[in-house]
Design an enzyme around this catalytic site. Sequence first.
Site, mmCIF file in Angstrom:
data_model
loop_
_atom_site.group_PDB
_atom_site.id
_atom_site.type_symbol
_atom_site.label_atom_id
_atom_site.label_comp_id
_atom_site.label_asym_id
_atom_site.label_seq_id
_atom_site.Cartn_x
_atom_site.Cartn_y
_atom_site.Cartn_z
ATOM 1 N N GLU A 18 23.912 -11.772 -1.645
ATOM 2 C CA GLU A 18 25.457 -11.128 -1.491
ATOM 3 C C GLU A 18 25.567 -9.817 -1.971
ATOM 4 O O GLU A 18 26.429 -9.092 -1.842
ATOM 5 C CB GLU A 18 26.155 -12.181 -2.161
ATOM 6 C CG GLU A 18 26.411 -13.577 -1.154
ATOM 7 C CD GLU A 18 25.264 -14.675 -1.474
ATOM 8 O OE1 GLU A 18 24.372 -14.053 -2.051
ATOM 9 O OE2 GLU A 18 25.670 -15.657 -0.987
ATOM 10 N N LYS A 20 23.299 -7.416 -2.347
ATOM 11 C CA LYS A 20 22.647 -6.437 -1.453
ATOM 12 C C LYS A 20 23.843 -5.853 -0.627
ATOM 13 O O LYS A 20 24.045 -4.785 -0.375
ATOM 14 C CB LYS A 20 21.452 -6.762 -0.649
ATOM 15 C CG LYS A 20 21.052 -5.969 0.182
ATOM 16 C CD LYS A 20 19.996 -6.498 1.082
ATOM 17 C CE LYS A 20 19.525 -5.466 2.203
ATOM 18 N NZ LYS A 20 18.770 -4.217 1.738
ATOM 19 N N HIS A 753 11.715 9.900 -1.486
ATOM 20 C CA HIS A 753 12.941 8.915 -1.876
ATOM 21 C C HIS A 753 14.288 9.659 -1.750
ATOM 22 O O HIS A 753 15.198 9.251 -2.116
ATOM 23 C CB HIS A 753 12.616 8.662 -3.422
ATOM 24 C CG HIS A 753 11.288 8.113 -3.801
ATOM 25 N ND1 HIS A 753 10.065 8.562 -4.341
ATOM 26 C CD2 HIS A 753 10.585 6.625 -3.104
ATOM 27 C CE1 HIS A 753 9.262 7.746 -4.472
ATOM 28 N NE2 HIS A 753 9.506 6.797 -3.700
HETATM 29 N N1 LIG Z 1 6.123 -6.026 -1.805
HETATM 30 C C1 LIG Z 1 6.387 -4.710 -2.073
HETATM 31 N N2 LIG Z 1 6.694 -4.347 -3.309
HETATM 32 C C2 LIG Z 1 6.965 -2.918 -3.583
HETATM 33 C C3 LIG Z 1 7.180 -2.133 -2.566
HETATM 34 C C4 LIG Z 1 6.805 -2.616 -1.112
HETATM 35 O O1 LIG Z 1 6.915 -1.856 -0.170
HETATM 36 N N3 LIG Z 1 6.615 -3.870 -1.070
HETATM 37 N N4 LIG Z 1 7.401 -0.871 -2.671
HETATM 38 C C5 LIG Z 1 7.678 -0.282 -4.129
HETATM 39 C C6 LIG Z 1 9.415 -0.042 -4.055
HETATM 40 N N5 LIG Z 1 9.879 -1.454 -3.835
HETATM 41 C C7 LIG Z 1 10.516 -2.018 -2.760
HETATM 42 C C8 LIG Z 1 11.038 -3.123 -2.622
HETATM 43 C C9 LIG Z 1 11.456 -3.556 -1.289
HETATM 44 C C10 LIG Z 1 11.771 -2.623 -0.352
HETATM 45 C C11 LIG Z 1 12.688 -3.073 0.901
HETATM 46 O O2 LIG Z 1 12.891 -2.055 1.823
HETATM 47 N N6 LIG Z 1 13.119 -4.225 0.986
HETATM 48 C C12 LIG Z 1 13.956 -4.561 1.990
HETATM 49 C C13 LIG Z 1 13.508 -5.975 2.564
HETATM 50 C C14 LIG Z 1 12.105 -5.662 3.481
HETATM 51 C C15 LIG Z 1 11.768 -6.843 4.314
HETATM 52 O O3 LIG Z 1 11.155 -7.823 3.816
HETATM 53 N N7 LIG Z 1 12.339 -6.802 5.499
HETATM 54 C C16 LIG Z 1 12.479 -7.916 6.433
HETATM 55 C C17 LIG Z 1 13.314 -8.723 6.435
HETATM 56 C C18 LIG Z 1 14.595 -7.896 6.797
HETATM 57 C C19 LIG Z 1 16.017 -8.544 6.618
HETATM 58 O O4 LIG Z 1 16.781 -8.526 5.671
HETATM 59 N N8 LIG Z 1 16.512 -9.321 7.447
HETATM 60 C C20 LIG Z 1 17.642 -9.742 7.612
HETATM 61 C C21 LIG Z 1 18.039 -9.843 8.883
HETATM 62 C C22 LIG Z 1 18.283 -8.451 9.514
HETATM 63 C C23 LIG Z 1 19.100 -8.441 10.717
HETATM 64 O O5 LIG Z 1 19.477 -9.169 11.436
HETATM 65 O O6 LIG Z 1 19.386 -6.928 10.862
HETATM 66 C C24 LIG Z 1 17.496 -11.485 6.948
HETATM 67 O O7 LIG Z 1 16.405 -11.918 7.060
HETATM 68 O O8 LIG Z 1 18.556 -11.782 6.748
HETATM 69 C C25 LIG Z 1 12.091 -7.434 7.757
HETATM 70 O O9 LIG Z 1 11.831 -6.167 8.072
HETATM 71 O O10 LIG Z 1 11.639 -8.314 8.672
HETATM 72 C C26 LIG Z 1 15.354 -4.679 1.304
HETATM 73 O O11 LIG Z 1 15.696 -5.198 0.382
HETATM 74 O O12 LIG Z 1 16.437 -4.585 2.389
HETATM 75 C C27 LIG Z 1 11.431 -1.378 -0.559
HETATM 76 C C28 LIG Z 1 10.659 -0.907 -1.581
HETATM 77 C C29 LIG Z 1 7.542 -1.051 -5.065
HETATM 78 N N9 LIG Z 1 7.246 -2.356 -4.910
#
Ligand SMILES: Nc1nc2c(c(=O)[nH]1)N[C@@H](CNc1ccc(C(=O)N[C@@H](CCC(=O)N[C@@H](CCC(=O)N[C@@H](CCC(=O)O)C(=O)O)C(=O)O)C(=O)O)cc1)CN2
Length: 817
Positions: A18, A20, A753
């Site tokens: 929530e 986010k 970034h």
């Molecule tokens: N593991 C990890 N660590 C890292 C990084 C990294 O890339 N990966 N990068 C550095 C910076 N850290 C980061 C950490 C997260 C994100 C990021 O973009 N996270 C996304 C989620 C990414 C993800 O898992 N996405 C999934 C799930 C997306 C989602 O939220 N789906 C919804 C539904 C979406 C919809 O209906 O539109 C849901 O599940 O509820 C996907 O693409 O499939 C976020 O918080 O928003 C970026 C950088 C350092 N550490």
Amino acid sequence: MTVTVATLGFPRIGARRELKTALEHYWNGQGSAADLLSAAASLRKAAWERQRALGVDAIPSNDFSFYDHVLDTSAMVGAIPPRFEFSGNRVDLDTYFAMARGRSAETGGNDAGAACSHGGEIETEAGTGVNTGTVAEEMTKWFDTNYHYLVPELEEEQVFRLTSTKCVEEFLEAKALGIITRPVLLGPVTFLLLSKAQGKPFDTLTLLPRLLPIYVDVLRRLAAAGADWVQMDEPALVLDLSETARAAFAPAYAALTQAAPTLRLMLATYFGALEENLPIALSLPVHGLHVDLVRAPAQLADVLAGARADLTLSLGVLDGRNIWRADLNALLAQLAPLAASGRALVLAPSCSLLHVPLDLERETDLDAEIKSWLAFAVQKISELRVLADALNIGPTNVAAGATKNNATGLSEWGPEGVTDGWREHMRAAFEASARAVATRRTSPRIHAQAVQQRAASVTGKMVQRSSPFPERRVQQKAALGLPLFPTTTIGSFPQTADVRKARAAHAKGTLSTEAYQRFLRNEIASAVAWQHEVELDVLVHGEFERNDMVQYFGEQLSGFAFTKHAWVQSYGSRSVRPPIIFGDVARPAPMTVAWWAYAQSLTKRPMKGMLTGPVTLLNWSFVRDDQPRSATCLHLALAVRDEVLDLEKAGAEIIQIDEAALREGLPLRRAERQRYLDWAVSCFQIAASGVADRTQIHTHMCYSEFNDILEAIAAMDADVISIETARSRMELLDAFAKFDYPAEIGPGVYDIHSPRVPETASMTRLLKEAQLYLKAEHIWVNPDCGLKTRTWADVKPSIRNMVAAAREMREAMRKAN
Ligand SMILES: Nc1nc2c(c(=O)[nH]1)N[C@@H](CNc1ccc(C(=O)N[C@@H](CCC(=O)N[C@@H](CCC(=O)N[C@@H](CCC(=O)O)C(=O)O)C(=O)O)C(=O)O)cc1)CN2
Ligand SMILES: [Zn+2]
């Protein structure tokens, strides 16, 4: 004396992320400040009430944050850099988020792009002095976690003042709900140690005398509001500290403990052993000390031997950094004599529960046996409650039952008056724990003989390329025929809403696998076509099929489990779902080859194979705790090696193995670092070095603190490394040059970034600078990191300009010769 239960911090993002949603709505104008404040209040209320229901005696407050608790501390003490032009009495949301994310010149805030791993979305163009907005504070990793904090900026003449009373307000908010919480503050010494000096270099600890009055004021206000304990976090106490730093604690805590006579301070240390700093901690006039007994179980004896009789000890007995169910029987046996000793004891997780997901019960699709081995934040608190209750029913009986190390002994313990239901609950908890311990030892899900045999038979040959770099280089040059200053990107292209929606629909079953794959092929095809159009030299497929660079692989490797809702905050509104490595790891089938092959079929230019390396898979997952991390990393290395070889067999001439988290796994203590680097580097080499000499191995690391690990980086023996340099070019390249780094380097020429489109000139300037340190034939041209958090609208012109910069460099070389 009654044993109590405490938590040092609770997950703050909410069961359904929530926070986010509320943050991103506020940032992009979809929600008002009032909406954001009310969402935050609901999250806090839910967290407090949940913990009360679970039986926590010391419930934290001020562990909630809109973005980051270090930023909250800067806001509290008035450490607001002048560029944010703040002059008020209380830091407002706009100033707060500007510090976290930057402020754009045009909109004055609420920048819509939510994604960046360094907080700053908007900034002054490097080196030009052109003001395109206000730069955010720098973001960096919180100790050895994947959580990022905003680095406080302090001036030598820094004036501190109380500009946020958030901790008092949240205490009163909980009190109004009938909950007397234990507010958490980041301690003044750790705060200063995490800060960076602005202007001319100076030791930030010299500011301590100026800072303490603010803390004293805050503690008085908390006492006046009715607080009886305050938790002071000083994780810096587990680091190698300078003499100045060691000497700072005594005066600091003398002042703080005198602030309010009724207030008791719980000094919290975590993430490691106090070691030589233990005598300091034990000499402070605080009422309680929290120690991490998961990372550093051996320190208990020294703590007990040295602690004043009236010092309350908070024992971090459950792992706040991992998700395994605890061995309650073993803990009970260990704690029973202590509980009988009469000292005031608190049982707690090793550190804040910020680093683990909220509630295992939401994982309804997880395999039942695997689930029986796990405990998330809520389950960990239940475990602590059970342990404390078992200890409280009577030391003699408990000690007797515990030495039998057998949960059924409990049925005899119940003192007069306890209900059968309670007794049953206790018995079940101990039995479930014993069962988890037993099944994890033997489960065929965990132990795969073939994997163990393969790991045991790794030979020295597998840890090394066949020929040294100079020989490989000749072959690779001939095979690839790339121009000087070859251009490429780091792997990912924008993860647009469409991409995420398609993936979510596929997961839900509303989009067929066939349709989802068609969608992904289309995304790849247009990304490849566009890369042709802008004439990049080495192409990528774009990583559209990946939810995350670690989870995507976890979902395809055996020995891994993955979750649906187990989000852990990484920074601000961004979270990750670290996969769970529960057993021996193997790769049942190729993971990336089909996507790569499709992308390569669309072009004659080299298409990079794109993999996450073993050390990064390890460091960004929840790792099994029944064998050394190095052993698990070896399994991962062999799995990645298989993938590398399959990519090569399919025709890949360039394979990139990302090790973005190699630095993060570096032990906090210097003495332990070389051992880690030794096995981490070997694992990378095992993954990389099965290929022929002509196959070019790239690696990527998106951080700039390299100086202390350069030797290890060189030992990885990659043919090309791309690194983050846009913000710190000179020093870093200087270090690489001084070290005489042998291979090719892609120093990131622009900061991904920020949504700002970099000018060609700014990138040629960077490349010319790089040329002062590196041979032209060694320089690659690429951004700092992947482009997944960006939009196409800023990626397209940025990459066009980047390619133009490479062309100008080639032209300049031609003219010079
Ligand atoms: N593991 C990890 N660590 C890292 C990084 C990294 O890339 N990966 N990068 C550095 C910076 N850290 C980061 C950490 C997260 C994100 C990021 O973009 N996270 C996304 C989620 C990414 C993800 O898992 N996405 C999934 C799930 C997306 C989602 O939220 N789906 C919804 C539904 C979406 C919809 O209906 O539109 C849901 O599940 O509820 C996907 O693409 O499939 C976020 O918080 O928003 C970026 C950088 C350092 N550490
Ligand atoms: Zn990166």
